[in-house]
Scaffold this motif. Structure first.
Motif, short mmCIF file in Angstrom:
data_model
loop_
_atom_site.label_atom_id
_atom_site.label_comp_id
_atom_site.label_asym_id
_atom_site.label_seq_id
_atom_site.Cartn_x
_atom_site.Cartn_y
_atom_site.Cartn_z
N ILE A 132 -10.29 -4.21 3.13
CA ILE A 132 -9.17 -3.65 3.87
C ILE A 132 -9.68 -3.21 5.24
CG2 ILE A 132 -7.38 -1.88 3.97
CD1 ILE A 132 -7.39 -1.78 0.96
N PRO A 133 -9.18 -3.79 6.33
CA PRO A 133 -9.62 -3.39 7.67
C PRO A 133 -9.35 -1.91 7.93
CG PRO A 133 -8.40 -5.46 7.75
CD PRO A 133 -8.21 -4.90 6.37
N ASP A 134 -10.23 -1.28 8.67
CA ASP A 134 -10.09 0.14 8.97
C ASP A 134 -8.80 0.45 9.72
OD1 ASP A 134 -12.47 0.74 7.73
OD2 ASP A 134 -13.66 0.57 9.58
N GLU A 135 -8.31 -0.50 10.53
CA GLU A 135 -7.10 -0.24 11.31
C GLU A 135 -5.88 -0.05 10.42
OE1 GLU A 135 -8.01 -4.73 11.98
OE2 GLU A 135 -9.14 -2.84 11.84
N MET A 136 -5.90 -0.66 9.23
CA MET A 136 -4.78 -0.46 8.31
C MET A 136 -4.77 0.97 7.79
SD MET A 136 -4.43 -3.98 6.12
CE MET A 136 -3.99 -5.52 6.95
N ILE A 137 -5.94 1.51 7.51
CA ILE A 137 -6.03 2.90 7.06
C ILE A 137 -5.59 3.84 8.17
CG2 ILE A 137 -7.63 4.72 6.32
CD1 ILE A 137 -9.16 2.62 4.77
N ARG A 138 -6.02 3.54 9.39
CA ARG A 138 -5.62 4.39 10.52
C ARG A 138 -4.11 4.35 10.73
NH1 ARG A 138 -10.61 2.45 12.81
NH2 ARG A 138 -9.51 0.76 13.87
N HIS A 139 -3.51 3.17 10.51
CA HIS A 139 -2.06 3.04 10.66
C HIS A 139 -1.34 3.95 9.67
CE1 HIS A 139 1.81 1.27 11.57
NE2 HIS A 139 1.96 0.88 10.31
N LEU B 250 0.86 -1.18 0.00
CA LEU B 250 0.00 0.00 0.00
C LEU B 250 0.90 1.24 0.00
CD1 LEU B 250 -2.60 -1.24 2.64
CD2 LEU B 250 -2.91 -1.12 0.15
N LYS B 251 1.11 1.80 -1.18
CA LYS B 251 2.12 2.86 -1.32
C LYS B 251 1.74 4.17 -0.65
CE LYS B 251 0.52 4.25 -5.92
NZ LYS B 251 0.94 4.44 -7.33
N ASP B 252 0.43 4.47 -0.59
CA ASP B 252 -0.01 5.70 0.08
C ASP B 252 -1.50 5.59 0.38
OD1 ASP B 252 -1.39 6.35 -2.35
OD2 ASP B 252 0.39 7.35 -3.10
N LEU B 253 -2.02 6.57 1.10
CA LEU B 253 -3.43 6.54 1.51
C LEU B 253 -4.37 6.63 0.32
CD1 LEU B 253 -3.57 8.63 4.79
CD2 LEU B 253 -4.51 6.33 4.46
N THR B 254 -3.99 7.37 -0.69
CA THR B 254 -4.84 7.49 -1.88
C THR B 254 -5.06 6.13 -2.51
OG1 THR B 254 -4.04 9.74 -2.31
CG2 THR B 254 -5.06 8.57 -4.15
N PHE B 255 -3.98 5.36 -2.64
CA PHE B 255 -4.08 4.02 -3.22
C PHE B 255 -4.89 3.09 -2.32
CE2 PHE B 255 -1.93 -0.24 -3.75
CZ PHE B 255 -2.55 -0.55 -4.95
N THR B 256 -4.64 3.16 -1.02
CA THR B 256 -5.35 2.31 -0.07
C THR B 256 -6.86 2.57 -0.13
OG1 THR B 256 -3.42 2.33 1.38
CG2 THR B 256 -5.50 1.58 2.34
N ARG B 257 -7.24 3.84 -0.12
CA ARG B 257 -8.66 4.19 -0.17
C ARG B 257 -9.29 3.81 -1.50
NH1 ARG B 257 -7.18 9.66 2.83
NH2 ARG B 257 -7.69 9.07 4.99
N PHE B 258 -8.51 3.92 -2.58
CA PHE B 258 -9.02 3.50 -3.89
C PHE B 258 -9.35 2.01 -3.88
CE2 PHE B 258 -7.98 1.45 -7.95
CZ PHE B 258 -8.94 2.03 -8.78
N LEU B 259 -8.43 1.20 -3.36
CA LEU B 259 -8.68 -0.25 -3.30
C LEU B 259 -9.91 -0.55 -2.45
CD1 LEU B 259 -5.10 -1.79 -2.80
CD2 LEU B 259 -6.49 -1.81 -4.88
N GLY C 284 4.07 8.94 9.79
CA GLY C 284 4.68 10.08 9.12
C GLY C 284 5.06 9.76 7.69
N ASP C 285 5.29 8.48 7.43
CA ASP C 285 5.69 8.01 6.10
C ASP C 285 4.70 6.94 5.65
OD1 ASP C 285 6.89 6.65 3.95
OD2 ASP C 285 8.91 7.13 4.66
N GLU C 286 3.83 7.30 4.70
CA GLU C 286 2.76 6.38 4.28
C GLU C 286 3.30 5.13 3.59
OE1 GLU C 286 -0.11 8.59 1.98
OE2 GLU C 286 -0.42 10.05 3.59
N LEU C 287 4.37 5.29 2.79
CA LEU C 287 4.96 4.13 2.14
C LEU C 287 5.57 3.19 3.16
CD1 LEU C 287 5.90 2.44 -0.24
CD2 LEU C 287 7.85 4.00 -0.51
N LYS C 288 6.29 3.73 4.14
CA LYS C 288 6.88 2.89 5.18
C LYS C 288 5.79 2.12 5.92
CE LYS C 288 9.73 3.06 9.37
NZ LYS C 288 10.44 3.93 10.35
N ALA C 289 4.66 2.77 6.19
CA ALA C 289 3.54 2.09 6.85
C ALA C 289 3.00 0.98 5.96
CB ALA C 289 2.45 3.09 7.18
N GLY C 290 2.94 1.24 4.65
CA GLY C 290 2.47 0.22 3.72
C GLY C 290 3.38 -0.99 3.69
N LEU C 291 4.68 -0.75 3.76
CA LEU C 291 5.64 -1.85 3.81
C LEU C 291 5.48 -2.65 5.09
CD1 LEU C 291 8.79 0.05 2.48
CD2 LEU C 291 7.51 -1.72 1.26
N GLU C 292 5.24 -1.96 6.20
CA GLU C 292 5.03 -2.64 7.49
C GLU C 292 3.78 -3.51 7.44
OE1 GLU C 292 7.03 0.89 10.27
OE2 GLU C 292 4.84 0.70 10.09
#
Length: 291
Positions: free
Chosen positions: A234-241, A216-225, A246-254
């Motif tokens: 996609i669970p809501d907690e992933m979006i909240r994470h 999930l590279k960023d929030l825009t992509f996550t919300r699109f999916l 501070g870094d959306e890509l790093k969160a997506g990698l996690e």
């Protein structure tokens, strides 16, 4: 000729990794080949998409052939939407001659979602019927009952959604594909290991199941999916994470690493659809402990 290395690894319980590479518009496939080379030591096979999302791309059969020539193993995705049964059979026999051993049968997105809504869709066969057709070819006859002069032997795959509801509908589709001859399944994107493992319990052992994941590279992509792609949960907690990071890509990698860790001891392999972020595949595989 050699059998599928992907099949060998699955049979030997080696937890193979497959990576999806989008075919491109045009003839310069150097980017695809560079990505495949980058992942040579990490991926055991490469899916090459076939006019994905109903957009015109270079023939995946040609790209698969180039992968074979460099010693890499392709998974030839072939879409029923664009071919009648003559072309489906002809293309798959041609693929066998090129050394391609993995076939992934898909019905295909409707043309209305892509660049050519005015085109005429074929849909002569769907993926289940095509799998039956492939099984007949392996038995030495085409769909008209004519005997072949030399029969192919493929490792036959299909798609499955492990987290969509209602579950019984997708289980029914899955079982039809198994009866038709599917030997392995690469799943749609999984973001809820709990839902995926619930479905897996009901079918495990009936075929090989390879879990589909992405970054999930960023929030825009996550919300699109989550909001625009049918069947993706996609669970809501992933979006909240991602929102709090501070870094959306790093969160997506996690998130990707966390999902892989929860799936790795249950599925037979992993299918990574990085969607342009292939350079991060080695990182998530290493951190999740599968490579």
């Amino acid at each position: 000729m050699n059998e599928s290395r992907l099949e060998q690894k699955l049979r030997n319980r080696e937890f193979p990794i497959t990576a999806e590479l989008f075919s491109i518009r045009g003839t310069d496939v150097s980017t695809i080949m560079k990505k495949a080379e980058l992942l040579r030591d990490y991926a055991d096979a490469f899916n090459i998409t076939d006019n994905h999302r109903a957009t015109m791309r270079v023939c995946p059969l040609a790209v698969c052939s180039k992968l074979v020539q460099t010693g890499l193993e392709p998974v030839f995705q072939i879409t029923c939407r664009d071919r009648n049964r003559l072309a489906l059979q002809s293309d798959t026999l041609g693929a066998y001659l090129m050394g391609i051993r993995n076939i992934f049968a898909v019905t295909g997105d409707h043309l209305s979602v892509g660049d050519y809504p005015m085109a005429f869709p074929v849909f002569d066969l769907d993926s289940v019927q095509f799998l039956r057709n492939l099984t007949e070819l392996e038995r030495g006859r085409d769909s008209a009952g004519k005997k072949l002069r030399g029969a192919p032997k493929f490792f036959k795959g299909a798609a499955v959604n492990m987290t969509a509801t209602p579950e019984w509908i997708h289980l029914a589709k899955l079982r039809k594909k198994i009866v038709a001859g599917a030997q392995f399944f690469q799943s749609q994107l999984i973001f809820s290991p709990e839902l995926a493992l619930s479905m897996l319990e009901k079918v495990k052992g009936q075929a090989y199941f390879i879990a589909g994941i992405t970054i999930l590279k960023d929030l825009t992509f996550t919300r699109f999916l989550k909001e625009k792609v049918p069947g993706i949960y996609i669970p809501d907690e992933m979006i909240r994470h991602q929102e709090k990071a501070g870094d959306e890509l790093k969160a997506g990698l996690e998130i990707a690493v966390s999902v892989i860790r929860e799936l790795r001891d249950h599925f037979d392999g992993l299918h990574v659809m990085a969607l342009g972020l292939e350079e991060y595949i080695p990182e998530i595989l290493k951190k999740s402990g599968v490579r």
